[in-house]
Structure formats: structure tokens, C-alpha cells
Scaffold this motif. Sequence first.
Motif, mmCIF file in Angstrom:
data_model
loop_
_atom_site.group_PDB
_atom_site.id
_atom_site.type_symbol
_atom_site.label_atom_id
_atom_site.label_comp_id
_atom_site.label_asym_id
_atom_site.label_seq_id
_atom_site.Cartn_x
_atom_site.Cartn_y
_atom_site.Cartn_z
ATOM 1 N N LEU A 19 0.957 -2.076 -0.182
ATOM 2 C CA LEU A 19 0.040 -0.066 0.098
ATOM 3 C C LEU A 19 1.234 1.060 -0.310
ATOM 4 C CD1 LEU A 19 -2.874 1.566 0.169
ATOM 5 C CD2 LEU A 19 -2.487 0.761 2.726
ATOM 6 N N VAL A 20 1.782 0.816 0.775
ATOM 7 C CA VAL A 20 2.617 2.407 1.082
ATOM 8 C C VAL A 20 3.270 2.693 -0.455
ATOM 9 C CG1 VAL A 20 4.678 2.667 1.540
ATOM 10 C CG2 VAL A 20 3.134 2.205 3.656
ATOM 11 N N ALA A 21 4.324 1.099 -1.317
ATOM 12 C CA ALA A 21 4.648 1.442 -2.593
ATOM 13 C C ALA A 21 3.623 2.106 -3.775
ATOM 14 C CB ALA A 21 4.644 0.184 -3.198
ATOM 15 N N ALA A 22 2.299 2.142 -3.542
ATOM 16 C CA ALA A 22 0.804 2.536 -4.451
ATOM 17 C C ALA A 22 0.801 3.712 -4.458
ATOM 18 C CB ALA A 22 0.168 1.583 -4.205
ATOM 19 N N ARG A 27 2.106 9.686 -5.606
ATOM 20 C CA ARG A 27 1.922 11.009 -5.271
ATOM 21 C C ARG A 27 4.296 11.698 -6.061
ATOM 22 N NH1 ARG A 27 -1.714 13.596 -2.816
ATOM 23 N NH2 ARG A 27 -1.990 12.714 -0.596
ATOM 24 N N GLY A 28 4.775 10.375 -7.043
ATOM 25 C CA GLY A 28 6.171 10.398 -7.690
ATOM 26 C C GLY A 28 7.142 10.281 -6.100
ATOM 27 N N GLY A 29 7.217 9.635 -5.404
ATOM 28 C CA GLY A 29 7.955 9.075 -5.381
ATOM 29 C C GLY A 29 7.890 9.447 -3.223
ATOM 30 N N GLU A 30 6.695 10.077 -2.681
ATOM 31 C CA GLU A 30 7.118 10.853 -1.091
ATOM 32 C C GLU A 30 5.670 10.416 -0.667
ATOM 33 O OE1 GLU A 30 8.854 13.845 0.067
ATOM 34 O OE2 GLU A 30 10.077 14.611 -1.896
ATOM 35 N N LEU A 31 5.685 10.052 0.548
ATOM 36 C CA LEU A 31 4.756 10.313 1.074
ATOM 37 C C LEU A 31 4.394 12.035 1.696
ATOM 38 C CD1 LEU A 31 4.863 6.842 3.825
ATOM 39 C CD2 LEU A 31 3.528 7.504 1.221
ATOM 40 N N LEU A 34 -0.547 14.470 4.215
ATOM 41 C CA LEU A 34 -1.695 13.929 4.264
ATOM 42 C C LEU A 34 -1.870 12.165 5.018
ATOM 43 C CD1 LEU A 34 -4.770 13.493 4.181
ATOM 44 C CD2 LEU A 34 -4.990 14.157 1.719
ATOM 45 N N ASP A 35 -0.847 11.886 3.880
ATOM 46 C CA ASP A 35 -0.153 10.060 3.955
ATOM 47 C C ASP A 35 -0.572 9.627 4.817
ATOM 48 O OD1 ASP A 35 -1.558 10.310 0.588
ATOM 49 O OD2 ASP A 35 0.910 10.584 0.454
ATOM 50 N N ARG A 36 0.587 10.351 5.793
ATOM 51 C CA ARG A 36 0.722 10.159 6.867
ATOM 52 C C ARG A 36 -0.314 9.934 7.778
ATOM 53 N NH1 ARG A 36 6.641 8.916 6.612
ATOM 54 N NH2 ARG A 36 6.991 9.515 5.044
#
Length: 183
Positions: A19-22, A27-31, A34-36
Amino acid sequence: MTKPRLPYLADDQVGPPELVAAIRQRRGGELLELDRILLHSPPVAEGWNAMFGRLRTQTTLDARWRELAMCAVAALNGAEYELFHHAPLFRAAGGTAAQAFALRRLADDDADAALLDPAWDDDSRAVLHLVAQSTRRVHIDEPTFAAARRVVGSDRHLFELVAVTAGYNMVSRVLVAFGIEPD
């Protein structure tokens, strides 16, 4: 910067890895911050990533109207984080600096007066009226609905405009409730 009401999860706290990879891929590589916050509930984060990825990249609504709707929702709801991230995208999609500035006036209690700003043309006003009515009252009156339909050009685009507005109202409500601010 204010502290959010839930802690941002660190890289070693987020998961599951696929999920984190998706999310990182979208997002172009970053979290983002909001994601966190979203990753406090992986099922919610997974659905969120899928839905907002599709709203942003798989709809056919003109990018200018899509980003204008997102920015207007952010301004109306006081979601500075959302406006911070989407105002540059609105400008890249054809919005002007004067319009990006005028969006901030929508946060005033009198959004209708803010729509009289000379930065807005009639088409932008039609879209903004729909977004403002949907955001503030939920109900969209017939004249506003018809005017927005004329601007966006098809029933599909009108549906997508309303869906983007509804979706980004959800985004802004999460951002504001948890105190997520731009860095």
C-alpha cells in the motif's frame, strides 16, 4: 506550523508495504503529511489512494475546471494544505495568478460577493457557483446546474465536476479536522 491532532506516522511505522508503495507511486515517490495521517487506517488509505488517483488522473473533465473545483473547495472550507498543493496545479492548467489570489476571498462568509471579482470570467463563475453551492449547502439549484453543464460541455463532465467537488470536500474535512497544514 501547528502540530496535527494525530501524529504523522514515520517511515518505519507505515504499512502495509504494498500500500505504501502504491501511494508513493501515485505521489511521485514521497508520502505527504496527509498520507501519514491516512495510514493510521490502511483500509481507508487504500480506498482513498484509489479514488483520488482516479479523480485526478482518469476523469475527462478539463484540468482547469477540476483544479478550480479543488481549490475552491479548499478555500471555502479553510483547508490551507489543500489550497497550497492545488493552486500551482490550477495555474499550470490555465488559471491565472489573479484567479489564484481571488480564490482566497471565497473563504469569506459572502462567497457570492467574492465571485464578482474581475479575475473570474463567466465560465469560471458558473463552475465556482456550483462548487460553492455544493460545498456550503449540498443542494445545487437548477440555474446553477444548467450553467455549469453549459461550461463543462457534457453530462459526464458535469458528473465528474460534482464528484471532484464532493471528493475534495471530504479531503478538506479530514485536513481541517486533523489540523494538517503545509510545511
